[in-house]
Design a protein around this motif. Structure first.
Motif, PDB file in Angstrom:
ATOM      1  N   PHE A   1      44.804  47.530  -4.220  1.00 25.39           N
ATOM      2  CA  PHE A   1      43.773  47.987  -3.304  1.00 25.39           C
ATOM      3  C   PHE A   1      44.404  48.466  -1.994  1.00 25.39           C
ATOM      4  CE2 PHE A   1      40.232  46.019  -5.574  1.00 25.39           C
ATOM      5  CZ  PHE A   1      40.867  45.011  -6.280  1.00 25.39           C
TER       6      PHE A   1
ATOM      7  N   SER B   1      43.388  49.173   2.247  1.00 24.26           N
ATOM      8  CA  SER B   1      42.403  48.943   3.297  1.00 24.26           C
ATOM      9  C   SER B   1      42.965  49.431   4.623  1.00 24.26           C
ATOM     10  CB  SER B   1      42.021  47.463   3.366  1.00 24.26           C
ATOM     11  OG  SER B   1      40.873  47.307   4.181  1.00 24.26           O
TER      12      SER B   1
ATOM     13  N   TRP C   1      37.040  47.894   1.411  1.00 27.01           N
ATOM     14  CA  TRP C   1      37.908  47.909   0.239  1.00 27.01           C
ATOM     15  C   TRP C   1      37.427  48.979  -0.738  1.00 27.01           C
ATOM     16  CZ3 TRP C   1      42.141  44.940   0.495  1.00 27.01           C
ATOM     17  CH2 TRP C   1      42.125  43.848   1.372  1.00 27.01           C
TER      18      TRP C   1
END
Length: 125
Positions: free
Chosen positions: A95, A97, A115
């Protein structure tokens, strides 16, 4: 509102390479720092790397240092995670961010609000 999209995951053999991409809306690389995280099955999300506003400085977790490289293309508003010498323990959902500035605890997921859906990386033994 920040929206993030990760891509580039897949299945790769041990020792192989992949390049992940992170892009989105509501931010620019000149105004936001970007962090990569990963979450392996049954484990907590952990910080992998961080790149500064302006893409001038990067940090990497010890577990990926020397193997993973973070870079950015401001014209495309895209951040890349180049992953080399992949190991089975790198298997995880990855992920990205954003934050507006650096903090020493950049690796803590609790410091981030937005996210993407993540991209899955599977490294076969």
């Amino acid at each position: 509102q920040v929206q993030l999209v990760e891509s580039g995951g897949g299945l790769v053999q041990t020792g192989g390479s992949l390049r992940l991409s992170c892009t989105g809306s509501g931010f620019t690389l000149d105004n936001y720092a970007i962090s990569w995280f990963r979450e392996a099955p049954g484990q907590e999300r952990e910080g992998v790397s961080w790149i500064s506003r302006g893409t001038t400085t990067t940090y990497s977790a010890d577990s990926v240092k020397g193997r993973f490289t973070t870079s950015g293309d401001k014209a495309k508003n895209m951040i890349y995670l180049e992953m080399n010498i992949l190991k089975p323990e790198d298997t995880a959902a990855y992920f990205c961010s954003v934050r507006t500035h650096y903090i020493s605890s950049w690796y803590r997921p609790a410091e981030y609000a937005a996210w993407g859906q993540g991209t899955l990386v599977t490294v076969s033994a």
